[in-house]
Design an enzyme around this catalytic site. Structure first.
Site, PDB file in Angstrom:
ATOM      1  N   ILE A  11       9.926 -36.557 -50.252  1.00 41.26           N
ATOM      2  CA  ILE A  11      11.100 -36.076 -49.508  1.00 41.26           C
ATOM      3  C   ILE A  11      11.937 -37.255 -49.013  1.00 41.26           C
ATOM      4  O   ILE A  11      13.170 -37.248 -49.117  1.00 41.26           O
ATOM      5  CB  ILE A  11      10.664 -35.154 -48.341  1.00 41.26           C
ATOM      6  CG1 ILE A  11       9.757 -34.032 -48.872  1.00 41.26           C
ATOM      7  CG2 ILE A  11      11.878 -34.568 -47.633  1.00 41.26           C
ATOM      8  CD1 ILE A  11       9.110 -33.191 -47.792  1.00 41.26           C
ATOM      9  N   TYR A  30      -3.973 -31.520 -40.104  1.00 39.94           N
ATOM     10  CA  TYR A  30      -2.636 -31.977 -40.504  1.00 39.94           C
ATOM     11  C   TYR A  30      -1.567 -31.387 -39.572  1.00 39.94           C
ATOM     12  O   TYR A  30      -0.753 -32.107 -38.993  1.00 39.94           O
ATOM     13  CB  TYR A  30      -2.358 -31.582 -41.967  1.00 39.94           C
ATOM     14  CG  TYR A  30      -0.899 -31.693 -42.334  1.00 39.94           C
ATOM     15  CD1 TYR A  30      -0.260 -32.933 -42.352  1.00 39.94           C
ATOM     16  CD2 TYR A  30      -0.152 -30.548 -42.636  1.00 39.94           C
ATOM     17  CE1 TYR A  30       1.083 -33.024 -42.658  1.00 39.94           C
ATOM     18  CE2 TYR A  30       1.185 -30.633 -42.949  1.00 39.94           C
ATOM     19  CZ  TYR A  30       1.803 -31.875 -42.955  1.00 39.94           C
ATOM     20  OH  TYR A  30       3.142 -31.962 -43.244  1.00 39.94           O
TER      21      TYR A  30
END
Ligand code: UDP
Length: 330
Positions: free
Chosen positions: A11, A145
């Site tokens: 990204i 996460y």
């Protein structure tokens, strides 16, 4: 100058490309543990890009980047991002994602940099209580996460109260697609994501569909696939928002629309023009049935809206797969 941590990754590199194309001076800080030097070499062709190889776990590495460059805004992508790995090895995730960010924030405060755009995630919401998910949805992440990303959001709130650090946290849903000109794209080893895994499938390595007994339209999981170039544009809007004096804020980035695994699979077959080998497997642990974003807040406050549909994301992902294959076999 804009500092992009993790700018050699999937990204991050698409944001760097968009910034360079609009004439910004960019500095990428990346350990290259997950990102690729080839991506940096490609990006360098499109504008004024400086690259610093370093690790956020070393305070001096990131201080060095601030010492020699006039940085006014930071966009922070650098993080480990595999949910399953985070469950097996939480230490790796807390140490890298949380401690690494603390070092970055230390350096920002030391050098008087008070604006940061942060890659957060829909994983901070955990098991959805309703759908589509808006920003008021409770945040109860169900894996390490997601917890690292939520901890960082909390740290940023406290740093705003105490030190005036302004942050925009962008909570991504499922990111898809590649650069429209196939210059850069998704390049993970190993690959775990749906679209590249479908596109890479061969008769020797069939695509594994994880579960078809969910309570959804066709029994497979529904996700909100947001195009990576659209996502990059949202970051540019977030940078502008902070430059114009915007307060700390957070936004969901998605399309308001969900596609099932079976729908994505059918769209991939259409783009490839051939049938793709498929095996239906048991559910993957930790996958909620449906995750779809309510993106109204980003539309209203950032004046951002997604423009590219799922077919465009799949087509660009496929073009990039072919490009990557030809580069690797060279
Ligand atoms: N999925 C699948 N096979 C794969 C990879 C993913 O069936 O090889 C499914 C997965 O179970 C989930 C959806 O595709 O329902 C999206 O998964 P991905 O890992 O791309 O993103 P996530 O939603 O986990 O962030």
């Amino acid at each position: 100058m804009i500092l992009v941590t993790g700018g050699a990754g999937y990204i991050g590199s698409h944001l760097v490309m968009a910034l360079l194309e609009q004439g910004e001076n960019v500095i990428v800080f990346d350990s290259l543990e997950v990102g690729h030097i080839e991506t940096i070499e490609t990006l360098k062709k499109y504008g004024n890009l400086k690259f610093v190889q370093g690790n956020l776990k070393n305070l001096d590495d990131i201080r060095g980047a601030f010492l020699v460059n006039k940085i006014d805004t930071v966009v922070h992508f650098a993080a480990y991002s595999q949910v399953a790995e985070s469950v097996k090895n939480p230490q790796k995730y807390y140490y890298n994602n949380v401690y690494g960010t603390l070092n970055l924030l230390n350096a920002m405060l030391e050098f008087g940099v008070k604006k940061i755009v942060f890659s957060s995630t829909a994983a901070t919401y955990g098991e959805p209580e309703y759908t589509p998910i808006d920003e008021n949805h409770p945040q109860h992440p169900i894996n390490p996460y997601g917890k690292t990303k939520l901890m960082i959001e909390h740290i940023m709130d406290d740093y705003d109260t105490a030190y005036g650090l302004k942050s925009v946290r962008l909570r991504y849903f499922n990111v898809a697609g590649a650069d429209s000109k196939a210059r850069i794209g998704e390049w993970h080893e190993p690959e775990t994501h749906l679209i590249p895994n479908i596109l890479k499938a061969t008769s020797d390595k069939v695509f594994k569909m994880f579960g078809e007994d969910y309570d959804t339209k066709d029994g497979t999981c529904v996700r909100d696939y947001i195009n990576v170039e659209d996502l990059a544009q949202a970051h540019i809007k977030a940078i502008d928002y902070l430059k114009q004096g915007g307060e700390t804020n957070f936004f969901n980035l998605g399309t308001n629309d969900g596609s099932s695994v079976k729908e994505v699979f059918a769209a991939c077959e259409k783009v490839k023009g051939e049938s793709i080998p498929l095996e239906v497997c048991p559910r993957r642990e930790g996958d909620p049935a449906t995750l779809v974003a309510d993106n109204k807040k980003a539309k209203d406050v950032l004046s951002w809206a997604p423009e590219k549909d799922l077919e465009h994301s799949i087509k660009t992902a496929y073009d990039w797969e072919k490009e990557l294959k030809s580069r690797i076999s060279e």
